[in-house]
Write a protein that holds these residues in place. Structure first.
Motif, PDB file in Angstrom:
ATOM      1  N   SER A  82      43.941  46.978  34.533  1.00  0.00           N
ATOM      2  CA  SER A  82      45.025  46.283  33.844  1.00  0.00           C
ATOM      3  C   SER A  82      44.923  44.798  34.132  1.00  0.00           C
ATOM      4  CB  SER A  82      46.394  46.812  34.292  1.00  0.00           C
ATOM      5  OG  SER A  82      46.617  46.515  35.652  1.00  0.00           O
ATOM      6  N   ALA A  83      45.493  43.999  33.227  1.00  0.00           N
ATOM      7  CA  ALA A  83      45.506  42.544  33.425  1.00  0.00           C
ATOM      8  C   ALA A  83      46.721  41.962  32.734  1.00  0.00           C
ATOM      9  CB  ALA A  83      44.234  41.916  32.889  1.00  0.00           C
ATOM     10  N   GLU A  84      47.281  40.954  33.366  1.00  0.00           N
ATOM     11  CA  GLU A  84      48.424  40.229  32.822  1.00  0.00           C
ATOM     12  C   GLU A  84      48.069  38.745  32.814  1.00  0.00           C
ATOM     13  OE1 GLU A  84      53.103  39.292  33.960  1.00  0.00           O
ATOM     14  OE2 GLU A  84      51.909  40.556  35.274  1.00  0.00           O
ATOM     15  N   ASP A  85      48.270  38.083  31.693  1.00  0.00           N
ATOM     16  CA  ASP A  85      48.014  36.654  31.590  1.00  0.00           C
ATOM     17  C   ASP A  85      49.236  35.897  32.105  1.00  0.00           C
ATOM     18  OD1 ASP A  85      47.728  33.948  30.692  1.00  0.00           O
ATOM     19  OD2 ASP A  85      46.252  34.631  29.239  1.00  0.00           O
ATOM     20  N   MET A  86      49.043  35.149  33.182  1.00  0.00           N
ATOM     21  CA  MET A  86      50.125  34.365  33.791  1.00  0.00           C
ATOM     22  C   MET A  86      49.836  32.872  33.694  1.00  0.00           C
ATOM     23  SD  MET A  86      50.953  36.661  37.177  1.00  0.00           S
ATOM     24  CE  MET A  86      52.139  35.449  37.735  1.00  0.00           C
ATOM     25  N   THR A  87      49.108  32.476  32.648  1.00  0.00           N
ATOM     26  CA  THR A  87      48.696  31.080  32.510  1.00  0.00           C
ATOM     27  C   THR A  87      49.889  30.133  32.447  1.00  0.00           C
ATOM     28  OG1 THR A  87      46.648  31.789  31.453  1.00  0.00           O
ATOM     29  CG2 THR A  87      47.298  29.479  31.147  1.00  0.00           C
ATOM     30  N   ASP A  88      50.943  30.500  31.750  1.00  0.00           N
ATOM     31  CA  ASP A  88      52.113  29.615  31.671  1.00  0.00           C
ATOM     32  C   ASP A  88      52.719  29.384  33.054  1.00  0.00           C
ATOM     33  OD1 ASP A  88      51.789  29.341  28.928  1.00  0.00           O
ATOM     34  OD2 ASP A  88      53.278  30.873  28.443  1.00  0.00           O
ATOM     35  N   GLU A  89      52.839  30.444  33.857  1.00  0.00           N
ATOM     36  CA  GLU A  89      53.374  30.311  35.204  1.00  0.00           C
ATOM     37  C   GLU A  89      52.450  29.453  36.069  1.00  0.00           C
ATOM     38  OE1 GLU A  89      53.071  33.153  33.513  1.00  0.00           O
ATOM     39  OE2 GLU A  89      54.795  34.455  33.866  1.00  0.00           O
ATOM     40  N   TRP A  90      51.139  29.639  35.895  1.00  0.00           N
ATOM     41  CA  TRP A  90      50.151  28.870  36.646  1.00  0.00           C
ATOM     42  C   TRP A  90      50.262  27.391  36.312  1.00  0.00           C
ATOM     43  CZ3 TRP A  90      45.002  27.386  34.492  1.00  0.00           C
ATOM     44  CH2 TRP A  90      44.189  26.740  35.433  1.00  0.00           C
ATOM     45  N   ARG A  91      50.361  27.054  35.047  1.00  0.00           N
ATOM     46  CA  ARG A  91      50.490  25.647  34.653  1.00  0.00           C
ATOM     47  C   ARG A  91      51.729  25.018  35.279  1.00  0.00           C
ATOM     48  NH1 ARG A  91      48.902  26.993  28.550  1.00  0.00           N
ATOM     49  NH2 ARG A  91      46.645  26.758  28.746  1.00  0.00           N
ATOM     50  N   GLU A  92      52.838  25.728  35.216  1.00  0.00           N
ATOM     51  CA  GLU A  92      54.084  25.238  35.811  1.00  0.00           C
ATOM     52  C   GLU A  92      53.917  25.041  37.319  1.00  0.00           C
ATOM     53  OE1 GLU A  92      58.377  27.252  36.185  1.00  0.00           O
ATOM     54  OE2 GLU A  92      57.629  27.123  34.126  1.00  0.00           O
ATOM     55  N   TYR A  93      53.322  26.009  37.973  1.00  0.00           N
ATOM     56  CA  TYR A  93      53.074  25.951  39.410  1.00  0.00           C
ATOM     57  C   TYR A  93      52.164  24.773  39.758  1.00  0.00           C
ATOM     58  CZ  TYR A  93      51.101  27.400  43.925  1.00  0.00           C
ATOM     59  OH  TYR A  93      50.670  27.437  45.222  1.00  0.00           O
ATOM     60  N   TYR A  94      51.079  24.616  39.006  1.00  0.00           N
ATOM     61  CA  TYR A  94      50.081  23.579  39.272  1.00  0.00           C
ATOM     62  C   TYR A  94      50.660  22.185  39.060  1.00  0.00           C
ATOM     63  CZ  TYR A  94      45.593  21.116  39.101  1.00  0.00           C
ATOM     64  OH  TYR A  94      44.551  20.268  39.334  1.00  0.00           O
ATOM     65  N   ALA A 143      48.405  19.351  45.533  1.00  0.00           N
ATOM     66  CA  ALA A 143      47.213  19.804  44.808  1.00  0.00           C
ATOM     67  C   ALA A 143      46.461  18.579  44.310  1.00  0.00           C
ATOM     68  CB  ALA A 143      47.600  20.708  43.638  1.00  0.00           C
ATOM     69  N   GLU A 144      45.197  18.781  44.058  1.00  0.00           N
ATOM     70  CA  GLU A 144      44.348  17.728  43.520  1.00  0.00           C
ATOM     71  C   GLU A 144      44.134  17.974  42.029  1.00  0.00           C
ATOM     72  OE1 GLU A 144      43.076  15.125  45.268  1.00  0.00           O
ATOM     73  OE2 GLU A 144      44.196  15.845  47.012  1.00  0.00           O
ATOM     74  N   PRO A 145      44.000  16.918  41.242  1.00  0.00           N
ATOM     75  CA  PRO A 145      43.674  17.125  39.827  1.00  0.00           C
ATOM     76  C   PRO A 145      42.241  17.654  39.716  1.00  0.00           C
ATOM     77  CG  PRO A 145      43.690  14.785  40.362  1.00  0.00           C
ATOM     78  CD  PRO A 145      44.174  15.519  41.582  1.00  0.00           C
ATOM     79  N   PRO A 146      41.883  18.199  38.563  1.00  0.00           N
ATOM     80  CA  PRO A 146      40.506  18.672  38.396  1.00  0.00           C
ATOM     81  C   PRO A 146      39.517  17.532  38.625  1.00  0.00           C
ATOM     82  CG  PRO A 146      41.861  19.285  36.504  1.00  0.00           C
ATOM     83  CD  PRO A 146      42.674  18.365  37.352  1.00  0.00           C
TER      84      PRO A 146
END
Length: 175
Positions: free
Chosen positions: A131-143, A152-155
């Protein structure tokens, strides 16, 4: 437990999705301060953590060379850690080595190439993606919040997260 997107709630969802029996032996790879180890123990699991800079509920060690015997765990947990190893295929191979046949990996991390890439990496390492869940929106908010706080450092120059997704997944060791 806020060292990854979704915090403790996301960790609890992974544990629930893995459907582990109480008493299962679980290793947290990239355990940090050990908060997930403490959570696992409070839920009735035999848990220990591994980290390059361990907290009180983890031992010092590297995901790419874990100091544990083959097939010594029923499950592994890794949140925001495999990409940082610099060698995700090797890390997955080491995790497979640590798991008993049928063991599960509870995984969440940024995945360049998204779900298709994770499915390919899993297959090549001897795992089935359950199974997999896309949490990209949460990751962006967190980052963004971590960048704002200076945690955190920028890319790196010339790198972007354009085709990267943050996935939470359950993988089962084949054979």
């Amino acid at each position: 437990m806020t060292r990854h997107p979704g915090g403790e709630a996301a960790t609890r969802r992974l544990i629930s999705a893995a459907a582990l029996a109480p008493g299962a032996r679980v290793v947290d790879l990239g355990a940090g301060d050990g908060s997930a180890v403490r959570l696992l123990r409070s839920l009735g699991f035999e848990a220990l953590g591994l980290d390059l800079e361990p907290g009180p509920d983890a031992v010092r060690g590297d995901i790419l060379a874990p100091p544990f015997a083959p097939e010594s765990f029923d499950a592994a947990l890794s949140q925001c850690a495999l990409l940082l190893t610099g060698d995700v295929p090797r890390a997955l191979g080491e995790i497979r080595r640590l798991l008993r046949p049928g063991g599960v990996l509870m995984y969440s991390d940024a995945v360049p190439g998204g779900l298709a890439a994770l499915a390919g990496l899993a297959r090549e390492a001897g795992f089935e993606l359950l199974s997999a869940e896309d949490m990209t929106d949460e990751w962006r908010e967190y980052y963004v919040a971590a960048l704002w706080r200076g945690e955190a450092e920028p890319p790196p120059e010339g790198k972007s997260f354009k085709n990267t997704r943050y996935l939470s997944a359950i993988l089962r060791r084949n054979g």
